[in-house]
Design a protein around this motif. Structure first.
Motif, PDB file in Angstrom:
ATOM      1  N   GLU B   8       0.838  -1.217   0.000  1.00 27.44           N
ATOM      2  CA  GLU B   8       0.000   0.000   0.000  1.00 27.44           C
ATOM      3  C   GLU B   8       0.867   1.260   0.000  1.00 27.44           C
ATOM      4  O   GLU B   8       0.556   2.228  -0.682  1.00 27.44           O
ATOM      5  CB  GLU B   8      -0.936  -0.005   1.212  1.00 27.44           C
ATOM      6  N   TYR B  11       2.294   1.695  -3.432  1.00 21.11           N
ATOM      7  CA  TYR B  11       1.372   1.429  -4.534  1.00 21.11           C
ATOM      8  C   TYR B  11       1.524   2.409  -5.703  1.00 21.11           C
ATOM      9  O   TYR B  11       1.641   1.979  -6.856  1.00 21.11           O
ATOM     10  CB  TYR B  11      -0.087   1.445  -4.030  1.00 21.11           C
ATOM     11  N   GLN B  12       1.516   3.722  -5.404  1.00 20.57           N
ATOM     12  CA  GLN B  12       1.588   4.712  -6.490  1.00 20.57           C
ATOM     13  C   GLN B  12       2.887   4.579  -7.283  1.00 20.57           C
ATOM     14  O   GLN B  12       2.888   4.669  -8.508  1.00 20.57           O
ATOM     15  CB  GLN B  12       1.470   6.138  -5.936  1.00 20.57           C
ATOM     16  N   ARG B  13       3.960   4.365  -6.547  1.00 15.30           N
ATOM     17  CA  ARG B  13       5.259   4.235  -7.231  1.00 15.30           C
ATOM     18  C   ARG B  13       5.305   2.930  -8.020  1.00 15.30           C
ATOM     19  O   ARG B  13       5.906   2.857  -9.097  1.00 15.30           O
ATOM     20  CB  ARG B  13       6.396   4.300  -6.208  1.00 15.30           C
ATOM     21  N   SER B  16       3.275   3.529 -11.160  1.00 15.61           N
ATOM     22  CA  SER B  16       3.920   4.428 -12.130  1.00 15.61           C
ATOM     23  C   SER B  16       5.317   3.955 -12.523  1.00 15.61           C
ATOM     24  O   SER B  16       6.016   4.651 -13.254  1.00 15.61           O
ATOM     25  CB  SER B  16       3.943   5.864 -11.583  1.00 15.61           C
ATOM     26  N   ASP B  18       8.024   3.479 -10.730  1.00 17.94           N
ATOM     27  CA  ASP B  18       9.142   4.218 -10.134  1.00 17.94           C
ATOM     28  C   ASP B  18      10.000   3.359  -9.205  1.00 17.94           C
ATOM     29  O   ASP B  18      11.028   3.825  -8.716  1.00 17.94           O
ATOM     30  CB  ASP B  18       8.611   5.410  -9.311  1.00 17.94           C
ATOM     31  N   TYR B  40      -7.427  -3.881  -2.941  1.00 27.55           N
ATOM     32  CA  TYR B  40      -6.909  -2.504  -2.821  1.00 27.55           C
ATOM     33  C   TYR B  40      -6.585  -1.941  -4.212  1.00 27.55           C
ATOM     34  O   TYR B  40      -7.003  -0.843  -4.572  1.00 27.55           O
ATOM     35  CB  TYR B  40      -5.657  -2.537  -1.940  1.00 27.55           C
ATOM     36  N   HIS B  44      -8.546   1.081  -6.535  1.00 22.73           N
ATOM     37  CA  HIS B  44      -7.888   2.216  -7.196  1.00 22.73           C
ATOM     38  C   HIS B  44      -8.249   2.262  -8.672  1.00 22.73           C
ATOM     39  O   HIS B  44      -8.586   3.311  -9.209  1.00 22.73           O
ATOM     40  CB  HIS B  44      -6.369   2.081  -7.053  1.00 22.73           C
ATOM     41  N   ARG B  48     -10.436   5.106 -10.553  1.00 21.70           N
ATOM     42  CA  ARG B  48      -9.774   5.828 -11.634  1.00 21.70           C
ATOM     43  C   ARG B  48     -10.580   5.719 -12.930  1.00 21.70           C
ATOM     44  O   ARG B  48     -10.726   6.698 -13.668  1.00 21.70           O
ATOM     45  CB  ARG B  48      -8.371   5.245 -11.833  1.00 21.70           C
TER      46      ARG B  48
END
Lengths: 192, 163
Positions: B8, B11-13, B16, B18, B40, B44, B48
């Motif tokens: 969690e 998650y964003q990285r 994307s 990263d 989870y 998202h 989105r």
């Protein structure tokens, strides 16, 4: 002169040279995305249009202060975002002093035209209701989450652009997007 | 559960791209096995997708005309403001400051009874003009005195006349 093949940065250079038609091209390109962004932030079509007009007026009057080190889109979104946040603060003050408990903008049911409308009449009402509900839930988010989720998931800007517009680190943008999505996921569970 | 928290947090990285390859692969393996993290991630994605399908709104028709009218009105207003205030604010400020300075010196300069206006004090002392100045001053006082006396006399006469 046709601006169709030019980038925003090339068009704004023409605006800086004093070209009104180049400004009209900027207005044509950014009118709907900016209006959607502002409208989702403050939730009132009349005020949103007012801010949109002010944004373009400022683009014209401050055209010489734009430097090509930043993307034009981040510059214009920064102007619009700052104006929208100022308007939100004014609305808060107005509500605070209003004896009648003036409307928050949510009740405003004046018609607002929607671009890219699907012509299917059978599903139109359902789609409208979903859109309305999504917008309502976005508007209920705290401003710090609202602005990032709109810029990222609705306007589909990059994290870097959002970071520049809001003047916050990319890590903060990502974490706010993450938390905003989780909040929305809980509130929109019945639609997912 | 620790792996879920890590997932969690990253998650964003992760989405994307990263993260370092090794960490990213570890998350991918975990995601394939963990229903919690799959939910989870699904949440998202669905939010989105839902937001991504949200429409672009547009201002009511005639926006460009209203904008043009506002810009013209703005130019008119600024011209009107220039007419209403033909003198610039800095000039007004400078004028006020000068006025205050003159007033200040007029109020706080030393009393000039011991000097003759327009003649330096040293010159007055050297040339013995001080006595002349005093004479002129006492003459001026003596001229005023009879006037005051006359008024008093006249008033008393009028009072006595009334009686």
């Amino acid at each position: 002169m046709s601006y169709a093949g030019l980038t925003d940065e090339e068009v704004i250079r023409e605006v800086q040279g004093g070209s009104q038609t180049a400004l009209e091209e900027i207005i044509r390109r950014y009118r709907n995305p900016l209006f959607s962004f502002i409208y989702r932030i403050i939730g009132d079509p009349a005020f949103s249009e007012d801010i949109l007009q002010e944004t373009f007026i400022r683009v014209w009057s401050n055209r010489d202060s734009y430097r090509e080190v930043a993307k034009f889109s981040t510059w214009i979104y920064t102007i619009a975002g700052n104006l929208a946040k100022s308007e939100l603060r004014r609305q808060k003050i107005r509500r605070w002093f209003s004896l009648s408990g003036a409307s928050s903008g949510d009740e405003d049911d004046r018609p607002i035209e929607i671009a890219d409308e699907n012509a299917d009449p059978h599903r139109d009402l359902e789609r409208r209701n979903i859109r309305k509900r999504v917008d309502q839930e976005i508007r209920k988010l705290p401003l710090v989450f609202r602005e990032v989720i709109i810029l990222r998931d609705v306007q589909e800007l990059s994290y870097e652009e959002i970071s520049e517009i809001l003047k916050i680190p990319i890590g903060t943008v990502k974490s706010r997007v993450n938390r905003a999505r989780l909040r929305l996921q809980k509130r929109l569970r019945d639609l997912l | 559960m620790n792996e879920c928290e890590n997932f969690e947090r990253d998650y964003q990285r992760y989405r994307s791209g990263d993260l370092p390859l090794q960490t990213s692969e570890a998350h991918a393996r975990h995601l394939a096995l963990c229903p919690h993290c799959a939910a989870y991630s699904g949440a998202h994605d669905s939010v989105r997708t839902l937001l991504g399908a949200a429409p672009l709104y547009q201002p009511a028709s005639g926006f460009e005309d209203r904008l043009r009218a506002r810009r013209i009105e703005g130019v008119r207003k600024s011209v009107g403001n220039h007419r209403r205030f033909p003198v610039s604010l800095p000039a007004i400020g400078a004028g006020l400051a000068t006025g205050f300075a003159i007033g200040f010196f007029a109020l706080f300069t030393p009393d000039s009874t011991d000097s003759i206006p327009g003649v330096p004090a040293a010159v007055v002392a050297d040339a013995g003009l001080k006595e002349k100045a005093d004479t002129v001053k006492s003459d001026r006082d003596s001229i005023q005195t009879p006037t005051t006396g006359y008024q008093l006399d006249r008033r008393s006469r009028l009072v006595s006349g009334g009686r």
